[in-house]
Design a protein around this motif. Structure first.
Motif, short mmCIF file in Angstrom:
data_model
loop_
_atom_site.label_atom_id
_atom_site.label_comp_id
_atom_site.label_asym_id
_atom_site.label_seq_id
_atom_site.Cartn_x
_atom_site.Cartn_y
_atom_site.Cartn_z
N TYR A 211 -8.88 41.50 62.55
CA TYR A 211 -7.85 42.01 63.43
C TYR A 211 -7.87 43.42 63.90
CZ TYR A 211 -5.74 37.35 62.94
OH TYR A 211 -5.44 35.94 62.89
N GLY A 212 -8.68 43.72 64.48
CA GLY A 212 -9.04 45.10 64.91
C GLY A 212 -7.98 45.91 65.66
N ARG A 213 -7.02 45.22 66.36
CA ARG A 213 -6.07 45.87 67.20
C ARG A 213 -4.96 46.10 66.18
NH1 ARG A 213 -3.73 43.16 70.87
NH2 ARG A 213 -3.41 41.48 69.18
N ASN A 214 -4.45 45.16 65.26
CA ASN A 214 -3.47 45.26 64.39
C ASN A 214 -3.66 46.25 63.40
OD1 ASN A 214 -2.15 43.25 65.96
ND2 ASN A 214 -2.04 41.88 64.44
N ARG A 215 -4.89 46.13 63.03
CA ARG A 215 -5.34 47.24 61.88
C ARG A 215 -5.03 48.64 62.30
NH1 ARG A 215 -7.60 45.79 57.38
NH2 ARG A 215 -8.60 48.01 57.13
N GLN B 106 -9.54 35.22 69.53
CA GLN B 106 -10.25 36.07 68.68
C GLN B 106 -10.31 37.28 69.58
OE1 GLN B 106 -13.11 33.13 68.47
NE2 GLN B 106 -12.80 32.90 66.12
N LEU B 107 -10.84 37.59 70.79
CA LEU B 107 -11.13 38.67 71.27
C LEU B 107 -9.84 39.71 71.48
CD1 LEU B 107 -13.19 37.39 74.46
CD2 LEU B 107 -14.06 38.96 72.18
N ASP B 108 -8.56 39.00 71.77
CA ASP B 108 -7.48 40.00 71.75
C ASP B 108 -7.31 40.38 70.31
OD1 ASP B 108 -4.93 41.02 72.30
OD2 ASP B 108 -4.13 39.33 71.24
N ASP B 109 -7.39 39.61 69.28
CA ASP B 109 -7.26 40.22 67.98
C ASP B 109 -8.31 41.18 67.52
OD1 ASP B 109 -5.50 38.38 67.32
OD2 ASP B 109 -6.68 36.97 66.57
N GLY C 94 -5.29 43.81 74.05
CA GLY C 94 -5.02 43.35 75.44
C GLY C 94 -5.85 43.89 76.69
N ALA C 95 -5.73 45.09 76.54
CA ALA C 95 -6.49 45.92 77.93
C ALA C 95 -7.92 45.39 78.05
CB ALA C 95 -6.47 47.33 77.56
N ALA C 96 -8.42 45.40 76.78
CA ALA C 96 -9.87 44.72 76.83
C ALA C 96 -10.03 43.32 77.43
CB ALA C 96 -10.42 44.89 75.59
N VAL C 97 -9.07 42.67 77.55
CA VAL C 97 -9.34 41.07 77.17
C VAL C 97 -8.54 40.34 78.71
CG1 VAL C 97 -9.21 38.89 76.28
CG2 VAL C 97 -9.58 41.01 74.74
N ARG C 98 -7.71 41.23 79.17
CA ARG C 98 -6.66 40.68 80.02
C ARG C 98 -7.46 40.01 81.41
NH1 ARG C 98 -3.50 45.45 82.83
NH2 ARG C 98 -5.14 47.11 82.34
N SER C 99 -8.58 40.85 82.03
CA SER C 99 -9.15 40.40 82.90
C SER C 99 -9.82 38.95 82.76
CB SER C 99 -10.34 41.28 83.55
OG SER C 99 -11.29 41.40 82.46
N LEU C 100 -10.53 38.64 81.45
CA LEU C 100 -11.09 37.48 81.11
C LEU C 100 -10.27 36.21 81.42
CD1 LEU C 100 -13.49 38.76 78.13
CD2 LEU C 100 -13.91 38.50 80.54
N LEU D 227 -19.41 37.98 74.48
CA LEU D 227 -18.35 36.61 74.41
C LEU D 227 -19.05 35.44 73.56
CD1 LEU D 227 -17.24 36.32 77.82
CD2 LEU D 227 -16.08 37.52 75.94
N PRO D 228 -17.90 34.52 72.94
CA PRO D 228 -18.60 33.37 72.30
C PRO D 228 -19.15 32.47 73.45
CG PRO D 228 -16.42 34.28 71.27
CD PRO D 228 -16.80 35.07 72.69
N ALA D 229 -20.01 31.58 72.83
CA ALA D 229 -20.35 30.36 73.43
C ALA D 229 -19.29 29.46 74.11
CB ALA D 229 -21.37 29.46 72.58
N HIS D 230 -18.34 29.75 73.61
CA HIS D 230 -16.84 28.86 74.38
C HIS D 230 -16.67 29.36 75.35
CE1 HIS D 230 -16.97 26.87 70.53
NE2 HIS D 230 -16.18 27.79 69.83
N LEU D 231 -16.71 30.71 75.88
CA LEU D 231 -16.53 31.08 77.19
C LEU D 231 -17.80 31.10 78.30
CD1 LEU D 231 -14.07 34.19 76.27
CD2 LEU D 231 -13.47 31.89 76.81
N ARG D 232 -18.71 30.26 77.93
CA ARG D 232 -19.85 30.28 78.90
C ARG D 232 -19.38 28.95 79.54
NH1 ARG D 232 -24.19 30.83 73.84
NH2 ARG D 232 -23.62 33.11 73.43
#
Length: 337
Positions: A258-262, A52-55, A59-65, A19-24
């Motif tokens: 944008y890994g998911r969209n790609r 950014q994480l969703d992109d 969504g399945a990887a990020v929703r718990s966060l 995670l980026p520093a913004h989620l600390r």
């Protein structure tokens, strides 16, 4: 305010991604427990990181966060002390995260849960009188309705969002809603109106610097999205040959972040190639795409994968049979994980 909660409730504690520093953990509040602009900005940066994480991962990887971040913001609202101006911004942020939780569950293919979060976000938007939050939710709900085969609902939601985007004076938001209208109209087999609204979507992007700046959540939208929407329109109308170059262009122009969209774009291109009777290329492209999915956790991607396998299954060639076998094996592994 519960100082310990501020210090220990880090979204990254249980994360499976870096995670980026913004989620600390947040900067602790003052002794009085008051919440100031610094805390608000840090909480908003957490939402930015979730975008950014969703992109990147889906969504399945990020929703718990996202759910943990929402609980954090709600706790700040419930236990902190702050002036009314900060309080309104905190509640608006909670509404935005709630709306984004809806999106993440939509992407994870948990549609009823997505609708519940969107309903809560719309309640917050109505309470606060915030048109931008309404547009966000209407945009996402319209996409869901169109994908679920409810194009009239999709059109009504898109037009509701369009009315609010016009009132705000944001060309980018108006362009997004025009694309949503296009998706719905194509599902209603109204190709003429859909084509006109898609042209409006591109024209509005030419004016994006002249109106009100768009919100951060709309950063994904640009000419690439319009190209993709044009391909979807041709597909819906049965003109798969015409759709192929637009999907190629949208994939070529999509940013690597944008890994998911790609992943979605790759699978849509493979599916369309098969439907355009370019079976060998479509099968090869589908198999090649599997190597790009390792970091993506998205129910929409798995659904698109199944659609490609379904299109290839009736084809009696060695390449098609091999592709179906590999696609099915991958889907089983992902489902079992």
């Amino acid at each position: 305010m519960d100082r310990r909660a501020f210090l220990t409730d880090s979204l990254g504690a249980a994360a499976s991604v870096s995670l980026p520093a913004h989620l600390r953990p947040l900067t602790p509040p003052g002794r009085s427990g008051s919440v100031g602009t610094t805390h608000l900005l840090e909480l908003r940066e957490g939402l930015h990181s979730l975008f950014q994480l969703d992109d990147a991962y889906g969504g399945a990887a990020v929703r718990s966060l996202a759910l943990r971040h929402l609980r954090r913001v709600i706790r700040v609202i419930d236990t902190g002390t702050y002036p009314d101006t900060i309080g309104r911004q905190l509640k608006l942020l909670a509404g935005e995260i709630t709306g984004w939780c809806g999106w993440l569950h939509y992407d994870a293919n948990h549609q009823d849960t997505a609708r519940r979060y969107w309903g809560e976000a719309l309640t917050t938007a109505a309470t606060l009188g915030d048109a931008n939050l309404e547009i966000l939710v209407f945009s996402q709900m319209s996409l869901q309705a169109s994908c679920e085969g409810r194009p009239q609902d999709g059109l009504d939601l898109a037009r509701a969002g369009q009315e609010r985007a016009t009132r705000l004076g944001s060309p980018v938001l108006r362009s997004i809603m025009a694309c949503r209208e296009t998706r719905a109209l194509s599902g209603m087999a109204d190709g003429k109106t859909a084509d006109r609204r898609l042209a409006d979507a591109m024209r509005l992007l030419d004016h994006k610097g002249r109106g009100r700046p768009s919100s951060e959540w709309a950063a994904f939208h640009g000419p690439t999205e319009v190209e993709y929407c044009q391909g979807l329109l041709y597909n819906e109308l049965g003109n798969h040959q015409a759709a192929v170059p637009f999907f190629r262009a949208s994939l070529a122009h999509q940013r690597s972040s944008y890994g998911r969209n790609r992943a979605l774009y790759r699978l849509m291109l493979a599916n369309t190639l098969v439907k355009a009777d370019e079976v060998e290329e479509g099968a090869a492209y589908a198999v090649e795409t599997l190597g790009h999915l390792d970091e993506v956790e998205s129910g929409r991607v798995l659904r698109r994968l199944a659609e490609v396998a379904h299109a290839l299954r009736p084809v009696d060639t060695a390449s098609a049979r091999n592709a179906v076998e590999q696609l099915d094996d991958y889907a089983r592994l992902k489902s079992a994980a």
